[in-house]
Design a protein around this motif. Structure first.
Motif, PDB file in Angstrom:
ATOM      1  N   ILE A 176     -41.473 -64.959 -11.285  1.00 54.36           N
ATOM      2  CA  ILE A 176     -41.422 -66.168 -12.107  1.00 54.36           C
ATOM      3  C   ILE A 176     -39.978 -66.656 -12.159  1.00 54.36           C
ATOM      4  O   ILE A 176     -39.069 -65.902 -12.505  1.00 54.36           O
ATOM      5  CB  ILE A 176     -41.934 -65.867 -13.534  1.00 54.36           C
ATOM      6  CG1 ILE A 176     -43.408 -65.436 -13.492  1.00 54.36           C
ATOM      7  CG2 ILE A 176     -41.745 -67.071 -14.449  1.00 54.36           C
ATOM      8  CD1 ILE A 176     -43.909 -64.837 -14.793  1.00 54.36           C
ATOM      9  N   SER A 177     -39.755 -67.927 -11.812  1.00 55.94           N
ATOM     10  CA  SER A 177     -38.399 -68.472 -11.813  1.00 55.94           C
ATOM     11  C   SER A 177     -37.950 -68.862 -13.211  1.00 55.94           C
ATOM     12  O   SER A 177     -36.793 -68.702 -13.584  1.00 55.94           O
ATOM     13  CB  SER A 177     -38.313 -69.692 -10.886  1.00 55.94           C
ATOM     14  OG  SER A 177     -38.716 -69.361  -9.578  1.00 55.94           O
ATOM     15  N   LYS A 178     -38.877 -69.393 -13.998  1.00 55.25           N
ATOM     16  CA  LYS A 178     -38.551 -69.842 -15.350  1.00 55.25           C
ATOM     17  C   LYS A 178     -39.845 -69.898 -16.143  1.00 55.25           C
ATOM     18  O   LYS A 178     -40.909 -70.152 -15.593  1.00 55.25           O
ATOM     19  CB  LYS A 178     -37.897 -71.232 -15.291  1.00 55.25           C
ATOM     20  CG  LYS A 178     -37.461 -71.791 -16.646  1.00 55.25           C
ATOM     21  CD  LYS A 178     -36.882 -73.187 -16.458  1.00 55.25           C
ATOM     22  CE  LYS A 178     -36.614 -73.872 -17.791  1.00 55.25           C
ATOM     23  NZ  LYS A 178     -36.166 -75.262 -17.606  1.00 55.25           N
ATOM     24  N   GLY A 179     -39.766 -69.672 -17.458  1.00 56.46           N
ATOM     25  CA  GLY A 179     -40.966 -69.646 -18.271  1.00 56.46           C
ATOM     26  C   GLY A 179     -41.536 -68.236 -18.329  1.00 56.46           C
ATOM     27  O   GLY A 179     -40.863 -67.258 -17.976  1.00 56.46           O
ATOM     28  N   ALA A 180     -42.790 -68.105 -18.749  1.00 55.72           N
ATOM     29  CA  ALA A 180     -43.374 -66.777 -18.930  1.00 55.72           C
ATOM     30  C   ALA A 180     -44.887 -66.834 -18.804  1.00 55.72           C
ATOM     31  O   ALA A 180     -45.509 -67.878 -19.000  1.00 55.72           O
ATOM     32  CB  ALA A 180     -42.996 -66.220 -20.302  1.00 55.72           C
ATOM     33  N   ILE A 181     -45.461 -65.669 -18.459  1.00 53.22           N
ATOM     34  CA  ILE A 181     -46.914 -65.477 -18.495  1.00 53.22           C
ATOM     35  C   ILE A 181     -47.171 -64.260 -19.370  1.00 53.22           C
ATOM     36  O   ILE A 181     -46.615 -63.183 -19.130  1.00 53.22           O
ATOM     37  CB  ILE A 181     -47.510 -65.246 -17.094  1.00 53.22           C
ATOM     38  CG1 ILE A 181     -47.147 -66.382 -16.142  1.00 53.22           C
ATOM     39  CG2 ILE A 181     -49.025 -65.084 -17.185  1.00 53.22           C
ATOM     40  CD1 ILE A 181     -47.584 -66.139 -14.703  1.00 53.22           C
ATOM     41  N   LYS A 182     -48.010 -64.426 -20.394  1.00 50.12           N
ATOM     42  CA  LYS A 182     -48.382 -63.302 -21.248  1.00 50.12           C
ATOM     43  C   LYS A 182     -49.887 -63.066 -21.148  1.00 50.12           C
ATOM     44  O   LYS A 182     -50.677 -64.012 -21.199  1.00 50.12           O
ATOM     45  CB  LYS A 182     -48.023 -63.582 -22.710  1.00 50.12           C
ATOM     46  CG  LYS A 182     -46.547 -63.460 -23.035  1.00 50.12           C
ATOM     47  CD  LYS A 182     -46.329 -63.640 -24.529  1.00 50.12           C
ATOM     48  CE  LYS A 182     -44.859 -63.463 -24.901  1.00 50.12           C
ATOM     49  NZ  LYS A 182     -44.656 -63.604 -26.363  1.00 50.12           N
ATOM     50  N   LEU A 183     -50.271 -61.805 -20.991  1.00 49.15           N
ATOM     51  CA  LEU A 183     -51.667 -61.400 -20.971  1.00 49.15           C
ATOM     52  C   LEU A 183     -51.896 -60.405 -22.103  1.00 49.15           C
ATOM     53  O   LEU A 183     -51.224 -59.367 -22.152  1.00 49.15           O
ATOM     54  CB  LEU A 183     -52.027 -60.776 -19.615  1.00 49.15           C
ATOM     55  CG  LEU A 183     -53.448 -60.224 -19.493  1.00 49.15           C
ATOM     56  CD1 LEU A 183     -54.496 -61.334 -19.613  1.00 49.15           C
ATOM     57  CD2 LEU A 183     -53.630 -59.473 -18.166  1.00 49.15           C
TER      58      LEU A 183
END
Length: 562
Positions: free
Chosen positions: A346-353
């Motif tokens: 991921i270059s920028k931002g986020a993923i949450k699971l």
């Protein structure tokens, strides 16, 4: 007047116990100037039928006649376009078409020869590329050369053997429209082998389904007036009725109930992220915003500077939701999916699971790719067992085998569990891939065009399988697809992406259609074509790389939060 006839034709291959009867009792009359589509599942003998017409095969019994004379071999009066392009790689577009001109018109002057080449190159819209070689052309352009080469032989009958099946959806639609325009210019007799119902209805005067047992079904007459406009079809009641009729027939004869339900899933707990006590595990699962894409960016370095492929991708998904992600080629759909899988940084931002950041690959996020990537020397059961053994370390060997066999039964492979992957068809391999993903009991199921390499009728079958298995697990899922009908059929929401680079979410459509869903039921639902039109309008707006200003649609959760 009949130009082609089949009389009690039978054709098979092999000897003794290994013999397979492919075509049985074929009786068929094709009228001069008629456009006929032969429609059927893979393995039903469509290409064998075409080879008999082309003279590349001879019948075991019965007779195939062209203009009253038995067909005994190939001839220039029957121009054939194959699924693969078969171009001479060292020749230009003009050179490849020139081969056909020379074969049929060997005595033309240099100027006359060039005029013929230019005529057929122009007919398929490749005048700007006449000096290019095949390696410099896209797949769609190569297939246009193949069509032009067949037309340059000035055949009385044009034979199209799945000429569009290897192309992406947009290229396929555009080339189908061009074939229709070419046919309408001089109304040559045309026979199209296809596995696409929409394509058959758009192009043909008659559709003849080929049954799985190698017999022909009763022909279906297409009464939609010509010229036919693809964009208008979605509002045409005759088109809708024909589509439902042909689809229902093909599914009834081809998509048999292959799912068995004799095995119960053992009550075992997977390892990833789940505490020992099942009750405690249930308490820890987030319901809302279970999967959270927050201002996601993907940037690749290039010699000319950073290239932003995906920009500000922001999406909140609740537990148990099924999301379809759709857009034109190059819009970043698979990039988003691989970032969610932890396979792409991921270059920028986020993923949450489930409240935790996605970092690296993990079996809690199962991926089904376009190609199933099985170990060819292992059996179907062994391929699924690899992940199961890792995910359920505290379960007994018998319990783990029950998990494996349960999902292989669910995808219709009860009789093929012990077959080596190398001996399975493409559709069966993808079934193993689906079973393997579900057997991991993932928190998130990621599907990257899982049926993209399969013919459309096999896709229907596996979509039914996928929906049946998903309905039992309700696993949160994202499916990347380019197929509008597939997107609506599977999803609770269809998320549409703008063109890349700097692709982002352009529109979200909530699909409020009853579950469990079947393709036949949806085709008869009064709202289905409205949803279809929503998606088609968006894709048309972004066709051919256009980048209109996005009109963002807020997610329902965001509206509720306000």
């Amino acid at each position: 007047m009949s130009i082609l006839s089949f009389t009690d034709v039978n054709k098979g291959f092999g000897e003794g116990t290994a013999r397979a009867e492919v075509l049985k009792r074929i009786n068929l009359e094709i009228e001069e100037g008629e456009f006929v589509a032969i429609l059927g599942f893979s393995g039903t003998g469509k290409s064998t039928l075409m080879n008999l017409i082309a003279g590349l095969e001879l019948p075991d019994s019965g007779e195939v006649k062209f203009k009253g004379a038995p067909i005994t071999g190939p001839g220039p009066e029957r121009g054939l376009v194959f699924q693969s392009y078969s171009l001479m790689p060292w020749l230009t577009v003009g050179g490849n078409i020139g081969l056909a001109v020379d074969a049929v018109f060997p005595k033309l002057s240099k100027a006359e020869r060039q005029a013929k080449i230019d005529h057929y190159v122009g007919m398929v819209g490749l005048s700007h590329a006449v000096a290019r070689r095949p390696a410099e052309l896209s797949g769609g352009m190569r297939q246009r050369v193949a069509v032009a080469r067949a037309l340059a032989m000035n055949p009385e009958m044009l034979l199209l053997d799945e000429p569009l099946s290897a192309l992406d959806a947009l290229t396929r639609a555009n080339l189908a429209d061009e074939i229709l325009e070419i046919w309408e210019q001089d109304k040559k007799t045309c026979i199209l082998i296809t596995n696409d119902v929409d394509e058959a209805i758009l192009l043909a005067d008659r559709i003849i389904p080929l049954n799985p047992d190698g017999t022909l079904a009763d022909p279906v007459k297409v009464t939609i007036p010509r010229p036919r406009d693809r964009g208008a079809m979605n509002h045409d009641e005759t088109f809708k009725a024909l589509r439902a009729q042909v689809t229902k027939y093909l599914m009834d004869v081809g998509v048999a109930a292959k799912v068995e339900g004799s095995r119960l899933l053992p009550n075992v707990t997977p390892i990833h992220g789940v505490p020992a006590a099942v009750a405690k595990a249930q308490e820890g699962m987030i319901e809302d915003r279970f999967l959270d894409f927050s201002q996601l960016h993907k940037v690749y370095p290039t010699p000319k500077g950073p290239l932003t492929v995906v920009e500000d991708f922001d999406l909140k998904i609740n537990k148990g939701e099924f999301i379809s992600l759709i857009g034109h080629s190059g819009c970043g759909k698979s990039t988003v999916l691989t970032m969610a899988a932890g396979l792409n940084g991921i270059s920028k931002g986020a993923i949450k699971l489930d409240g935790r950041h996605v970092e690296g690959a993990d079996p809690e996020r199962a991926v089904v790719f376009q190609s199933p990537n099985l170990f060819p020397w292992l059996t179907a059961k062994e391929n699924v067992s690899i992940g199961v053994d890792r995910v359920y370390p505290k379960a007994s060997m018998a319990e783990r085998q029950d998990v494996v066999e349960y999902y292989l039964e669910r995808v219709g492979l009860a009789d093929s569990m012990d077959k080596q992957a190398a001996s399975l068809s493409n559709g069966m391999k993808q079934r193993v891939g689906i079973a393997r993903a579900f057997a991991l009991s993932p928190k998130l199921l990621l599907l990257d065009e899982p049926f993209g390499m399969l013919d459309s009728l096999t896709r229907w079958e596996l979509q039914e399988v996928l929906m049946e298995v998903w309905s039992r697990t309700k696993v949160t899922a994202i499916c990347v697809t380019h197929d509008v009908d597939e997107a609506i059929l599977l999803a609770d929401r269809v998320v549409m992406m703008t063109n890349g680079p700097q692709a982002t979410i352009g529109k979200i459509v909530d699909v409020d259609l009853p579950r469990p869903r079947t393709r036949k039921a949806l085709l008869e639902h009064p709202d289905y074509y409205n949803y279809r039109q929503d998606v088609l309008d968006f894709l048309e707006e972004y066709e051919h790389g256009a980048k209109p200003k996005p009109k963002p649609t807020p997610a329902p959760e965001a509206v509720a939060a306000e």
